[in-house]
Design an enzyme around this catalytic site. Sequence first.
Site, short mmCIF file in Angstrom:
data_model
loop_
_atom_site.label_atom_id
_atom_site.label_comp_id
_atom_site.label_asym_id
_atom_site.label_seq_id
_atom_site.Cartn_x
_atom_site.Cartn_y
_atom_site.Cartn_z
N ASP A 60 4.11 8.16 4.91
CA ASP A 60 3.59 6.91 5.46
C ASP A 60 2.19 6.70 4.88
OD1 ASP A 60 2.28 5.05 7.16
OD2 ASP A 60 3.76 5.45 8.72
N LEU A 66 -1.12 11.73 0.69
CA LEU A 66 -0.04 11.70 -0.32
C LEU A 66 -0.14 12.90 -1.27
CD1 LEU A 66 0.11 7.90 -1.27
CD2 LEU A 66 1.16 9.09 0.66
N ASN A 103 -6.29 2.73 2.22
CA ASN A 103 -5.98 4.07 1.69
C ASN A 103 -5.57 4.01 0.22
OD1 ASN A 103 -6.55 5.19 4.16
ND2 ASN A 103 -4.41 5.27 4.85
N TYR A 149 1.87 -10.28 9.84
CA TYR A 149 2.15 -10.20 8.39
C TYR A 149 1.16 -11.07 7.60
CZ TYR A 149 5.07 -10.48 4.12
OH TYR A 149 5.56 -10.42 2.82
N LYS A 153 -1.84 -9.51 5.30
CA LYS A 153 -1.80 -9.69 3.84
C LYS A 153 -3.09 -10.37 3.35
CE LYS A 153 2.28 -8.18 2.29
NZ LYS A 153 2.44 -7.14 1.27
P1 NAD Z 1 11.25 -4.13 1.78
O1 NAD Z 1 11.09 -4.11 3.24
O2 NAD Z 1 12.61 -3.96 1.21
O3 NAD Z 1 10.30 -3.07 1.08
C1 NAD Z 1 9.09 -2.61 1.62
C2 NAD Z 1 9.09 -1.09 1.59
O4 NAD Z 1 7.85 -0.60 2.12
C3 NAD Z 1 10.20 -0.48 2.45
O5 NAD Z 1 10.96 0.41 1.67
C4 NAD Z 1 9.46 0.21 3.58
O6 NAD Z 1 10.16 1.31 4.08
C5 NAD Z 1 8.14 0.55 2.91
N1 NAD Z 1 7.02 0.73 3.84
C6 NAD Z 1 6.63 -0.08 4.85
N2 NAD Z 1 5.57 0.44 5.49
C7 NAD Z 1 5.27 1.60 4.88
C8 NAD Z 1 4.28 2.61 5.09
N3 NAD Z 1 3.38 2.51 6.08
N4 NAD Z 1 4.28 3.68 4.27
C9 NAD Z 1 5.19 3.80 3.26
N5 NAD Z 1 6.15 2.90 3.02
C10 NAD Z 1 6.19 1.81 3.82
O7 NAD Z 1 10.62 -5.51 1.28
P2 NAD Z 1 10.54 -6.16 -0.18
O8 NAD Z 1 11.20 -7.47 -0.09
O9 NAD Z 1 10.95 -5.20 -1.21
O10 NAD Z 1 8.97 -6.43 -0.29
C11 NAD Z 1 8.12 -5.63 -1.08
C12 NAD Z 1 6.72 -6.22 -1.08
O11 NAD Z 1 6.75 -7.55 -1.60
C13 NAD Z 1 6.09 -6.32 0.32
O12 NAD Z 1 4.74 -5.98 0.23
C14 NAD Z 1 6.24 -7.77 0.68
O13 NAD Z 1 5.23 -8.20 1.54
C15 NAD Z 1 6.15 -8.44 -0.68
N6 NAD Z 1 6.85 -9.73 -0.67
C16 NAD Z 1 8.21 -9.80 -0.72
C17 NAD Z 1 8.84 -11.04 -0.70
C18 NAD Z 1 10.33 -11.19 -0.78
O14 NAD Z 1 10.83 -12.31 -0.77
N7 NAD Z 1 11.11 -10.13 -0.89
C19 NAD Z 1 8.07 -12.21 -0.60
C20 NAD Z 1 6.70 -12.09 -0.52
C21 NAD Z 1 6.09 -10.85 -0.57
#
Ligand code: NAD
Length: 314
Positions: A60, A66, A103, A149, A153
């Site tokens: 986490d 890490l 971090n 969120y 962000k």
């Molecule tokens: P996702 O939920 O599939 O992936 C996010 C990953 O982060 C997950 O695997 C989760 O387990 C991990 N995670 C969350 N908190 C954590 C922590 N404290 N420590 C370690 N791991 C942690 O979502 P995604 O769609 O792959 O999104 C990835 C990034 O892109 C995110 O930052 C999201 O905000 C951004 N984003 C995605 C979209 C979209 O449409 N998919 C749009 C805008 C922004």
Amino acid sequence: MNKNKRVLVTGGAGFIGSHLCAVLIEDGYRVVSVDNLITGSRKNIEQLISNKNFEFLKKDIVKDSLGIKKADYIFHLASPASPLDYQKYPEETALTNSLGTINMLELAKKTSAKFLLASTSEVYGDPEEHPQKETYWGNVNSFGPRSCYDESKRFAEAMTYIYLHKYALDARVVRIFNTYGPKMRKDDGRAVSNFINQAISEKPLTVNGDGNQTRSFCYVEDMVEGFMKAMFSTKAKGEVINLGNPEEYNILDLAEKIKKMTGSKSKIVFSALPPNDPGQRRPDISKAKKLLGWSPKVSLTDGLKKTIEYYKSL
Ligand code: NAD
Ligand code: UDP
């Protein structure tokens, strides 16, 4: 050429992160994927696990050390991303984007790694400027169901700005607009995954509101190419860049398109629009085009075809 370059991907077992790890491995980088699996899955990275250049750490980024001493690049993607997920885990989301980002910025500073923050079009909130340019400051509710969120962000962007200027970190921010494709969780609650899975199981397609709200959908391969260009181009240092597909669809049209493509007989049903659900969203990507020479190539029809095939194969 990239053999000795170490890349850390936070959220590397998530939807976009796992695709990114696969491309980095293909390009010869040594990749460490860190993920606490709150919304991600080991299954997303199962083809990479046996690769000698790939390492997975179930940790986490908020609470765990890490143990990483060297990194050349940090792609910071960790954070629940779908509205269903971040509203289920509001505190975890807010802490990951705030403390977790600090971090990761500290780690980048210590290791002199180049840093990329995966931000979001949500920083524009329910936008009053259309399409959204990077210069638009947004219309965001700081006290509502999406604020865990959106606001965290925004804080992550502000923190990246501080490290960029106070510590001369080589950092960039990409603002991602709705992205879809294989490996999105079937139950993540997003429009594309819901509609496809409802259509292929002949269940009603659940449109929120009257379906006139718009989004622009980018296929994940295009998005990952944008990430790569933003990280590895020197021109992106210190910049905030929109990444997304500028073709705009209303949600009802998306539901109808998916129904047609799957040959489904499902009905379309309507329910109330969730609070603070943005009315329109489309990226202005002229900056990404000019600075990175990037624009998406995959049409919505082709991307949906691949995504439908993926869900059918599960
Ligand atoms: P996702 O939920 O599939 O992936 C996010 C990953 O982060 C997950 O695997 C989760 O387990 C991990 N995670 C969350 N908190 C954590 C922590 N404290 N420590 C370690 N791991 C942690 O979502 P995604 O769609 O792959 O999104 C990835 C990034 O892109 C995110 O930052 C999201 O905000 C951004 N984003 C995605 C979209 C979209 O449409 N998919 C749009 C805008 C922004
Ligand atoms: N949406 C919908 N039905 C669903 C899921 C989502 O009508 O089953 C709507 C949602 O209210 C929003 C749009 O589709 O207006 C995009 O939602 P998504 O969760 O994919 O992403 P967002 O852009 O809201 O983060």
